[in-house]
Design a protein around this motif. Structure first.
Motif, PDB file in Angstrom:
ATOM      1  N   THR A  77       0.839  -1.190   0.000  1.00 29.55           N
ATOM      2  CA  THR A  77       0.000   0.000   0.000  1.00 29.55           C
ATOM      3  C   THR A  77       0.875   1.240   0.000  1.00 29.55           C
ATOM      4  O   THR A  77       2.034   1.199   0.405  1.00 29.55           O
ATOM      5  CB  THR A  77      -0.918   0.066   1.247  1.00 29.55           C
ATOM      6  OG1 THR A  77      -0.099   0.138   2.421  1.00 29.55           O
ATOM      7  CG2 THR A  77      -1.851  -1.118   1.331  1.00 29.55           C
ATOM      8  N   GLU A  79       0.212   5.106   1.535  1.00 32.02           N
ATOM      9  CA  GLU A  79      -0.695   5.968   2.290  1.00 32.02           C
ATOM     10  C   GLU A  79      -0.248   7.410   2.134  1.00 32.02           C
ATOM     11  O   GLU A  79       0.946   7.707   2.216  1.00 32.02           O
ATOM     12  CB  GLU A  79      -0.682   5.592   3.768  1.00 32.02           C
ATOM     13  CG  GLU A  79      -1.553   6.483   4.627  1.00 32.02           C
ATOM     14  CD  GLU A  79      -1.458   6.184   6.107  1.00 32.02           C
ATOM     15  OE1 GLU A  79      -2.010   6.963   6.889  1.00 32.02           O
ATOM     16  OE2 GLU A  79      -0.815   5.187   6.493  1.00 32.02           O
ATOM     17  N   THR A  86      -5.377   5.508   1.727  1.00 36.06           N
ATOM     18  CA  THR A  86      -4.462   4.395   1.500  1.00 36.06           C
ATOM     19  C   THR A  86      -4.883   3.691   0.223  1.00 36.06           C
ATOM     20  O   THR A  86      -6.060   3.359   0.046  1.00 36.06           O
ATOM     21  CB  THR A  86      -4.497   3.404   2.676  1.00 36.06           C
ATOM     22  OG1 THR A  86      -4.077   4.085   3.865  1.00 36.06           O
ATOM     23  CG2 THR A  86      -3.568   2.222   2.432  1.00 36.06           C
ATOM     24  N   VAL A  87      -3.914   3.470  -0.668  1.00 36.50           N
ATOM     25  CA  VAL A  87      -4.175   2.836  -1.958  1.00 36.50           C
ATOM     26  C   VAL A  87      -3.468   1.480  -1.995  1.00 36.50           C
ATOM     27  O   VAL A  87      -2.266   1.397  -1.706  1.00 36.50           O
ATOM     28  CB  VAL A  87      -3.659   3.726  -3.111  1.00 36.50           C
ATOM     29  CG1 VAL A  87      -3.870   3.054  -4.450  1.00 36.50           C
ATOM     30  CG2 VAL A  87      -4.339   5.083  -3.071  1.00 36.50           C
ATOM     31  N   LEU A  88      -4.215   0.431  -2.327  1.00 37.58           N
ATOM     32  CA  LEU A  88      -3.632  -0.903  -2.499  1.00 37.58           C
ATOM     33  C   LEU A  88      -2.883  -0.951  -3.825  1.00 37.58           C
ATOM     34  O   LEU A  88      -3.361  -0.428  -4.826  1.00 37.58           O
ATOM     35  CB  LEU A  88      -4.725  -1.970  -2.498  1.00 37.58           C
ATOM     36  CG  LEU A  88      -5.495  -2.171  -1.196  1.00 37.58           C
ATOM     37  CD1 LEU A  88      -6.671  -3.124  -1.419  1.00 37.58           C
ATOM     38  CD2 LEU A  88      -4.574  -2.707  -0.116  1.00 37.58           C
ATOM     39  N   LEU A  89      -1.725  -1.593  -3.824  1.00 35.49           N
ATOM     40  CA  LEU A  89      -0.923  -1.729  -5.039  1.00 35.49           C
ATOM     41  C   LEU A  89      -0.794  -3.199  -5.412  1.00 35.49           C
ATOM     42  O   LEU A  89      -0.501  -4.039  -4.558  1.00 35.49           O
ATOM     43  CB  LEU A  89       0.474  -1.142  -4.818  1.00 35.49           C
ATOM     44  CG  LEU A  89       0.530   0.346  -4.497  1.00 35.49           C
ATOM     45  CD1 LEU A  89       1.959   0.753  -4.159  1.00 35.49           C
ATOM     46  CD2 LEU A  89      -0.005   1.163  -5.658  1.00 35.49           C
ATOM     47  N   TRP A 105       4.971   3.939   2.496  1.00 38.25           N
ATOM     48  CA  TRP A 105       4.923   2.727   1.686  1.00 38.25           C
ATOM     49  C   TRP A 105       5.001   1.531   2.626  1.00 38.25           C
ATOM     50  O   TRP A 105       5.949   1.420   3.406  1.00 38.25           O
ATOM     51  CB  TRP A 105       6.102   2.685   0.719  1.00 38.25           C
ATOM     52  CG  TRP A 105       6.022   3.725  -0.359  1.00 38.25           C
ATOM     53  CD1 TRP A 105       6.307   5.056  -0.229  1.00 38.25           C
ATOM     54  CD2 TRP A 105       5.631   3.520  -1.701  1.00 38.25           C
ATOM     55  NE1 TRP A 105       6.111   5.698  -1.422  1.00 38.25           N
ATOM     56  CE2 TRP A 105       5.704   4.779  -2.351  1.00 38.25           C
ATOM     57  CE3 TRP A 105       5.234   2.409  -2.426  1.00 38.25           C
ATOM     58  CZ2 TRP A 105       5.376   4.931  -3.691  1.00 38.25           C
ATOM     59  CZ3 TRP A 105       4.924   2.575  -3.764  1.00 38.25           C
ATOM     60  CH2 TRP A 105       4.988   3.820  -4.383  1.00 38.25           C
ATOM     61  N   THR A 106       4.008   0.634   2.546  1.00 37.93           N
ATOM     62  CA  THR A 106       4.010  -0.605   3.317  1.00 37.93           C
ATOM     63  C   THR A 106       3.954  -1.745   2.313  1.00 37.93           C
ATOM     64  O   THR A 106       2.932  -1.941   1.635  1.00 37.93           O
ATOM     65  CB  THR A 106       2.810  -0.666   4.287  1.00 37.93           C
ATOM     66  OG1 THR A 106       2.872   0.484   5.147  1.00 37.93           O
ATOM     67  CG2 THR A 106       2.859  -1.934   5.125  1.00 37.93           C
TER      68      THR A 106
END
Length: 117
Positions: A77, A79, A86-89, A105-106
């Motif tokens: 993700t 954020e 938060t955007v899923l990648l 970045w997670t």
């Protein structure tokens, strides 16, 4: 590291197989785990740098450049600190980042992207 003039000729670059040297994320940016990042600049197009960036699992903070990217593989993700969004990648995702945005970045699975900045 590839010859950075490759994209100025008619040569194919295998971005999925490109060898990228990774370094530990600086302590002041590291938020969780032991993430490593690295990039390879491939060339320039229309005044924009084109490259490949990779991050291993973990979390880090960053301040973004003006960029468009395409995720090649991995998951995680990003954020946006200003909005809390938060955007899923995932592979195939295309995203725009704006200069100065503060992000987290997670990464849960090593993520690789091709970027235009």
């Amino acid at each position: 590291m590839p010859d950075t003039t490759l994209l100025n000729s008619s040569v194919k670059i295998a971005a999925l197989e490109l060898r990228i040297e990774l370094e530990a994320v600086a302590a002041e940016q590291r938020l969780a785990g032991q993430p490593h990042t690295g990039s390879a600049t491939l060339g320039e197009f229309g005044g924009s740098e084109i490259g490949v960036w990779e991050m291993t699992p973990g979390a880090m903070s960053d301040v973004e450049a003006d960029e468009i990217f395409v995720v090649l593989f991995g998951a995680g993700t990003v954020e946006f600190e200003e909005t809390g969004e938060t955007v899923l990648l995932a592979p195939g995702d295309v995203m725009r980042l704006r200069a100065g945005q503060r992000t987290v970045w997670t990464i849960t699975q090593t993520l690789r992207k091709v970027y235009f900045a």
